[in-house]
Motif scaffolding. Structure first.
Motif, short mmCIF file in Angstrom:
data_model
loop_
_atom_site.label_atom_id
_atom_site.label_comp_id
_atom_site.label_asym_id
_atom_site.label_seq_id
_atom_site.Cartn_x
_atom_site.Cartn_y
_atom_site.Cartn_z
N PRO A 1 0.81 -1.22 0.00
CA PRO A 1 0.00 0.00 0.00
C PRO A 1 0.84 1.27 0.00
N GLN A 2 2.10 1.17 0.42
CA GLN A 2 2.96 2.35 0.47
C GLN A 2 3.60 2.66 -0.88
N ARG B 1 3.86 3.17 -5.18
CA ARG B 1 3.18 4.06 -6.12
C ARG B 1 3.27 3.48 -7.53
N HIS C 1 -5.84 -0.47 -7.57
CA HIS C 1 -5.95 0.08 -6.21
C HIS C 1 -6.78 -0.85 -5.33
N CYS D 1 -2.62 0.56 -3.10
CA CYS D 1 -1.51 1.48 -3.33
C CYS D 1 -2.00 2.79 -3.94
N ARG D 2 -1.09 3.75 -3.99
CA ARG D 2 -1.38 5.02 -4.63
C ARG D 2 -1.14 4.88 -6.13
N ASP E 1 -1.37 6.94 -9.98
CA ASP E 1 -1.55 8.12 -10.81
C ASP E 1 -1.78 7.68 -12.24
N CYS F 1 -11.98 6.91 -3.44
CA CYS F 1 -10.53 6.73 -3.44
C CYS F 1 -9.81 7.87 -4.13
N ASP G 1 -8.37 10.35 -3.05
CA ASP G 1 -7.13 10.76 -2.39
C ASP G 1 -5.97 9.83 -2.74
N ARG G 2 -6.28 8.66 -3.29
CA ARG G 2 -5.24 7.67 -3.60
C ARG G 2 -5.12 7.36 -5.09
N VAL G 3 -6.17 7.64 -5.85
CA VAL G 3 -6.17 7.37 -7.29
C VAL G 3 -6.48 8.68 -8.01
N ARG G 4 -5.49 9.22 -8.69
CA ARG G 4 -5.62 10.53 -9.32
C ARG G 4 -5.34 10.43 -10.82
#
Length: 287
Positions: A89-90, A92, A108, A113-114, A116, A137, A139-142
């Protein structure tokens, strides 16, 4: 909210892709399928389908065929999941050419995990951002209005990069060099794509028809390996998934969503002119 500049449209192919995908009418072909589970895809599928759906008739048959197609498209992301494991999860992940967000959301969901996503289609990015809110999500998937070959992210920003049927819109050496820049030392890149089997048919009518239909450029199988090595991305696993990619097109040929391109994929896969590949590579530690 997106960060950085808007889309960079530098080549005629990028302009054509933007015109094709940044368009609600063109996207509408598959949008309805996402209502089944809230995931929307822009890729195809691997694996077999439930043949019993073809024995149905009328509206029930059409509804079942489309639902089965969507199930297969969702299941396709497992081909990336299997190649990426383990992801913490940490860590990217960059989803390069993220479309409507289906791949990013499912990765995700699997890893926490994060992620982009970058995409030149402002329409698809806005759609994906709305889905991120819906899936709680954001805040984590942009999703960013950026070119996958020139992302603007800092060097070494990502542990992993994935492309899910998007590399036919870019120049491989330039794009893979960008992925090398973005990856941390030892970071991994996994791609799924169709390609020309240039050992058998370096020039073939099936890939030419696909390119005309999707305004893309199907690269040769050898070009992927050469460009990866040139970019210091060392392939460590190559999987030919052509046989598994064929049933999807069989099923889609029975759907009202069929566009006529189905025959060219089926012919290309069956006569080994076109392949469907998964390639996993690792950034060289000293690059």
């Amino acid at each position: 909210m997106p960060v950085g500049p808007g889309p960079h449209l530098r080549t005629p192919r990028e302009q054509a892709a933007f015109a094709y995908y940044d368009n609600k009418r063109n996207d509408a072909l598959n949008l309805g399928l996402g209502e089944i589970d809230g995931f929307y895809h822009h890729h195809f599928a691997v694996g077999d389908f439930n043949r019993q759906v073809l024995q149905l008739t009328g509206e029930e048959r059409e509804r079942s065929v489309n639902a089965e197609m969507h199930r297969m498209e969702t299941r396709q992301v497992q081909a990336l999941v299997e190649a990426l494991r383990p992801v913490s999860p940490q860590e990217r992940v960059l989803d390069a050419g993220s479309g409507r967000g289906g791949t990013a959301f499912l990765l995700h969901q699997e890893f926490g995990c994060r992620i982009d996503g970058v995409n030149i289609s402002t329409y698809q990015n806005q759609f994906a951002r709305e889905q991120a809110v819906r899936h709680a999500c954001a805040d984590r998937v942009r999703f960013h209005d950026r070119n996958m070959a020139l992302t603007g992210f800092p060097e070494g920003s990502f542990d992993y990069v994935v492309t899910n049927e998007t590399t036919m819109y870019v120049e491989l050496n330039e794009t893979f060099a960008e992925f090398t820049r973005l990856l941390k030392p030892g970071g991994r890149y996994v791609l799924l794509t169709w390609c020309i089997n240039d050992a058998v048919a370096p020039h073939n009518p099936e890939s030419e028809a696909i390119d005309r239909h999707y305004h893309c450029h199907t690269h040769r199988r050898s070009s992927y390996l050469r460009a990866l090595l040139n970019s210091r991305l060392i392939p460590y696993q190559i999987d030919d998934l052509t046989r598994s990619a064929t049933p999807y097109w069989e099923l889609r040929s029975h759907s009202s969503l069929a566009t006529g391109i189905e025959k060219h994929y089926l012919d290309g896969y069956r006569n080994d002119h076109v392949n469907y590949m998964r390639i996993s590579a690792r950034k060289a530690i000293d690059s």
